[in-house]
Design a protein around this motif. Sequence first.
Motif, PDB file in Angstrom:
ATOM      1  N   GLY A   1     -13.207 -13.892   2.491  1.00  0.00           N
ATOM      2  CA  GLY A   1     -13.064 -13.105   3.708  1.00  0.00           C
ATOM      3  C   GLY A   1     -14.305 -12.328   4.093  1.00  0.00           C
ATOM      4  N   ALA A   2     -15.462 -12.669   3.514  1.00  0.00           N
ATOM      5  CA  ALA A   2     -16.682 -11.901   3.781  1.00  0.00           C
ATOM      6  C   ALA A   2     -17.038 -11.903   5.264  1.00  0.00           C
ATOM      7  CB  ALA A   2     -17.841 -12.455   2.955  1.00  0.00           C
ATOM      8  N   GLY A   3     -16.940 -13.053   5.910  1.00  0.00           N
ATOM      9  CA  GLY A   3     -17.300 -13.141   7.328  1.00  0.00           C
ATOM     10  C   GLY A   3     -16.413 -12.280   8.198  1.00  0.00           C
ATOM     11  N   MET A   4     -15.090 -12.372   7.979  1.00  0.00           N
ATOM     12  CA  MET A   4     -14.178 -11.557   8.755  1.00  0.00           C
ATOM     13  C   MET A   4     -14.384 -10.072   8.475  1.00  0.00           C
ATOM     14  SD  MET A   4      -9.994 -11.608   9.010  1.00  0.00           S
ATOM     15  CE  MET A   4      -9.906 -13.073  10.045  1.00  0.00           C
ATOM     16  N   THR A   5     -14.670  -9.724   7.218  1.00  0.00           N
ATOM     17  CA  THR A   5     -14.906  -8.328   6.849  1.00  0.00           C
ATOM     18  C   THR A   5     -16.095  -7.759   7.618  1.00  0.00           C
ATOM     19  OG1 THR A   5     -13.979  -8.598   4.636  1.00  0.00           O
ATOM     20  CG2 THR A   5     -15.549  -6.798   4.942  1.00  0.00           C
ATOM     21  N   GLU A   6     -17.182  -8.510   7.687  1.00  0.00           N
ATOM     22  CA  GLU A   6     -18.377  -8.021   8.378  1.00  0.00           C
ATOM     23  C   GLU A   6     -18.113  -7.841   9.870  1.00  0.00           C
ATOM     24  OE1 GLU A   6     -21.744 -10.430   7.385  1.00  0.00           O
ATOM     25  OE2 GLU A   6     -21.540 -10.076   5.226  1.00  0.00           O
ATOM     26  N   VAL A   7     -17.435  -8.806  10.495  1.00  0.00           N
ATOM     27  CA  VAL A   7     -17.160  -8.712  11.927  1.00  0.00           C
ATOM     28  C   VAL A   7     -16.212  -7.548  12.221  1.00  0.00           C
ATOM     29  CG1 VAL A   7     -16.116  -9.882  13.895  1.00  0.00           C
ATOM     30  CG2 VAL A   7     -17.599 -11.147  12.356  1.00  0.00           C
ATOM     31  N   LEU A   8     -15.145  -7.425  11.430  1.00  0.00           N
ATOM     32  CA  LEU A   8     -14.179  -6.342  11.655  1.00  0.00           C
ATOM     33  C   LEU A   8     -14.819  -4.974  11.472  1.00  0.00           C
ATOM     34  CD1 LEU A   8     -10.637  -7.184  10.195  1.00  0.00           C
ATOM     35  CD2 LEU A   8     -11.176  -6.185  12.423  1.00  0.00           C
ATOM     36  N   SER A   9     -15.736  -4.852  10.518  1.00  0.00           N
ATOM     37  CA  SER A   9     -16.364  -3.548  10.287  1.00  0.00           C
ATOM     38  C   SER A   9     -17.275  -3.161  11.446  1.00  0.00           C
ATOM     39  CB  SER A   9     -17.135  -3.561   8.968  1.00  0.00           C
ATOM     40  OG  SER A   9     -18.156  -4.534   8.988  1.00  0.00           O
ATOM     41  N   VAL A  10     -18.005  -4.138  11.998  1.00  0.00           N
ATOM     42  CA  VAL A  10     -18.826  -3.859  13.185  1.00  0.00           C
ATOM     43  C   VAL A  10     -17.933  -3.385  14.319  1.00  0.00           C
ATOM     44  CG1 VAL A  10     -20.241  -4.932  14.986  1.00  0.00           C
ATOM     45  CG2 VAL A  10     -20.699  -5.429  12.582  1.00  0.00           C
ATOM     46  N   ALA A  11     -16.844  -4.113  14.579  1.00  0.00           N
ATOM     47  CA  ALA A  11     -15.951  -3.786  15.688  1.00  0.00           C
ATOM     48  C   ALA A  11     -15.279  -2.438  15.490  1.00  0.00           C
ATOM     49  CB  ALA A  11     -14.893  -4.883  15.819  1.00  0.00           C
ATOM     50  N   THR A  12     -14.810  -2.168  14.271  1.00  0.00           N
ATOM     51  CA  THR A  12     -14.057  -0.931  14.018  1.00  0.00           C
ATOM     52  C   THR A  12     -14.938   0.301  14.176  1.00  0.00           C
ATOM     53  OG1 THR A  12     -12.525  -2.104  12.553  1.00  0.00           O
ATOM     54  CG2 THR A  12     -12.680   0.286  12.298  1.00  0.00           C
ATOM     55  N   MET A  13     -16.153   0.253  13.635  1.00  0.00           N
ATOM     56  CA  MET A  13     -17.030   1.407  13.782  1.00  0.00           C
ATOM     57  C   MET A  13     -17.433   1.612  15.238  1.00  0.00           C
ATOM     58  SD  MET A  13     -17.463   3.202  11.096  1.00  0.00           S
ATOM     59  CE  MET A  13     -15.804   2.823  10.501  1.00  0.00           C
TER      60      MET A  13
END
Length: 430
Positions: free
Chosen positions: A379-391
């Motif tokens: 899930g590394a890819g989804m984790t990176e994208v979600l963290s950008v969006a959430t912040m």
Amino acid sequence: MTLPPAAPGIPVLGNALRMMGDVQQFFVDTYREMGPAYRVRALNQAFVILAGERANRFLLEHGDEVFSSEESFGGLNREFGMRVHVLRGRPHRHLRKVLAGGLSRDLLAARWDEVVAETERTFDEWRGEKALPVVDSFQRLAAAQLSIALTGASSAGRFETLRKAFELVLDVTIAGKWPSATLKWPAYRRARAEILDFARAALEERQAFPRTEGRRDLLDQALDAVDENGEPYPMEVRAGMALQGYFAGINTLAYLYSFMLHALLRNPEVAARVTAEADEAPLTFERLRAMPAAQGLTLETLRVYPPAPGSARTVVEDFDFEGYRIEQGRRVLVATSVPHQLPEHFPDPGRFDIGRDFATARKASVYAPFSVGSHTCLGAGMTEVLSVATMAMLLRRLTITPAHPDRPLRITATPGPNPGKRFQVRVGGR
């Protein structure tokens, strides 16, 4: 050939006290003191630590030949059917490929509007909080986001049960914090049964009412999956696949969000850059790829506070490393994130710099927040994208200040490196 030297410790506890805190810093400090291979002991557990660029390269090139993850991660398979953590060779590669389709960025894109709506609703609820518990609040948000993105089946009503059971399994089977008999407690057995029932019910409901449009998600992948020989997986493995995103993702995301927020509070110039970038409307999924400041914040936070400082394995075939003999049966932890703090790979590593060349470092296997090799986090890819969006969403809607400005960050190692319950913030609206 001899065994690696033992790291200095104290009687009975060994290195446990230092490893219970900022374990990443412990690995870095001990690497500098003792070199790329050394032994540690924490209570009843003993490990050989391999660290540095050559250790990462060894794991990448030879890990499948000489290591097994059964002893370290077998508990997740026994308790929740998460077979992918313990397989090797062709069966492992096949199951990873099956799971990858249900944990992809494309799935997040397909449900982007729903994820945004839930995230913004949560942030609006935080307004006015004087001492918001950061880790707990982000765990709840991450669980809601992943429920929507991966399965469309809400886990909100079972959040406490899921979190307690999952963290206990990690503390027992991976960290060795509690004896294995802990998993026989009636309260845990009831929680485990409830979680497995939830996964089976979600699968049965999807099977009875299949999706007729939209992208196939993790439930669809689990229902249709067959093993490397074309045989259907048993129900316990399908349930484990359905739970994979929750178990692998909730704490990883929540701890990353928490450390990112801490980094923004510590580095106001970074916060200003990311906020200015986030304020440029609209915040669409496509635009996330064109937000270098927010992406740099995510990647630099993962460098400084990696979610997986080491990769635990058991030796299945004797091998030599850096002049030492590592024998079959030894437990090994490859401290894959040690290069993150070495100036030869990241100049001035103590400086928080969102403009580093992470792509080159990743290719060289010296940037490895999610490990390296065949067991890299799915899930590394989804984790990176979600963290950008959430912040970005957080900075567009809220102002955050420390609830206790003079309180230092105190990192705890289990069930994964995190800022702990003491990290609290004051929340206002913009």
